[in-house]
Design a protein around this motif. Structure first.
Motif, mmCIF file in Angstrom:
data_model
loop_
_atom_site.group_PDB
_atom_site.id
_atom_site.type_symbol
_atom_site.label_atom_id
_atom_site.label_comp_id
_atom_site.label_asym_id
_atom_site.label_seq_id
_atom_site.Cartn_x
_atom_site.Cartn_y
_atom_site.Cartn_z
ATOM 1 N N HIS A 53 -10.898 -26.713 9.864
ATOM 2 C CA HIS A 53 -12.739 -25.310 10.633
ATOM 3 C C HIS A 53 -13.067 -24.883 9.445
ATOM 4 O O HIS A 53 -14.963 -24.905 9.154
ATOM 5 N N ALA A 54 -12.216 -23.579 9.327
ATOM 6 C CA ALA A 54 -12.808 -22.444 8.068
ATOM 7 C C ALA A 54 -13.500 -23.616 6.905
ATOM 8 O O ALA A 54 -13.954 -23.449 6.487
ATOM 9 N N LEU A 55 -12.274 -24.691 5.841
ATOM 10 C CA LEU A 55 -13.238 -25.584 5.609
ATOM 11 C C LEU A 55 -14.598 -25.950 5.502
ATOM 12 O O LEU A 55 -15.207 -26.211 4.025
ATOM 13 N N ALA A 56 -14.614 -26.669 6.853
ATOM 14 C CA ALA A 56 -15.882 -27.120 6.829
ATOM 15 C C ALA A 56 -16.801 -25.901 6.897
ATOM 16 O O ALA A 56 -18.064 -26.387 6.634
ATOM 17 N N LEU A 57 -17.071 -25.179 6.878
ATOM 18 C CA LEU A 57 -17.561 -23.747 7.284
ATOM 19 C C LEU A 57 -18.156 -23.572 5.583
ATOM 20 O O LEU A 57 -19.121 -22.356 5.889
ATOM 21 N N MET A 58 -17.829 -23.928 4.847
ATOM 22 C CA MET A 58 -17.670 -22.710 3.226
ATOM 23 C C MET A 58 -19.160 -23.811 3.221
ATOM 24 O O MET A 58 -18.873 -24.769 2.664
ATOM 25 N N PRO A 59 -19.510 -22.996 2.036
ATOM 26 C CA PRO A 59 -20.476 -23.544 1.374
ATOM 27 C C PRO A 59 -20.281 -24.488 -0.323
ATOM 28 O O PRO A 59 -19.075 -24.089 -0.056
#
Length: 94
Positions: free
Chosen positions: A74-80
């Motif tokens: 989830h955190a990776l999906a939010l990163m630009p």
């Protein structure tokens, strides 16, 4: 370990080497995923990884590994993502 490293220089050196290697691994992983690698994003991703490790290794009520994996995803999906030129010459973020 961090607290021990403050009081013992030899532990501090080992911990510093460990943390530097950890940043390298996270940065390499981020590059493979085409994540934007400005210093803030690297710091944020390293903080997430360290926090998840702490949660998974907790003595009382450790986080399940599957939940840690889902949280990291989830955190990776939010990163630009990095900008990449398209064939038509425009830039797009993906």
């Amino acid at each position: 370990m961090t607290q021990l490293a403050r009081d013992d220089e030899s532990i501090g050196r080992i911990l510093a080497e460990w943390e530097a290697r950890e940043v390298e691994v996270v940065t390499d992983y981020a590059e493979q995923l085409d994540l934007a690698l400005d210093p803030i994003n690297v710091d944020m991703l390293v903080a997430v990884v360290r926090g998840l490790r702490h949660a998974v290794c907790a003595i009382e009520r450790p986080m399940a590994l599957a939940r840690a994996h889902a949280t990291l995803a989830h955190a990776l999906a939010l990163m630009p993502r990095t900008a990449s030129p398209r064939s038509d010459g425009d830039l797009t973020l993906f």
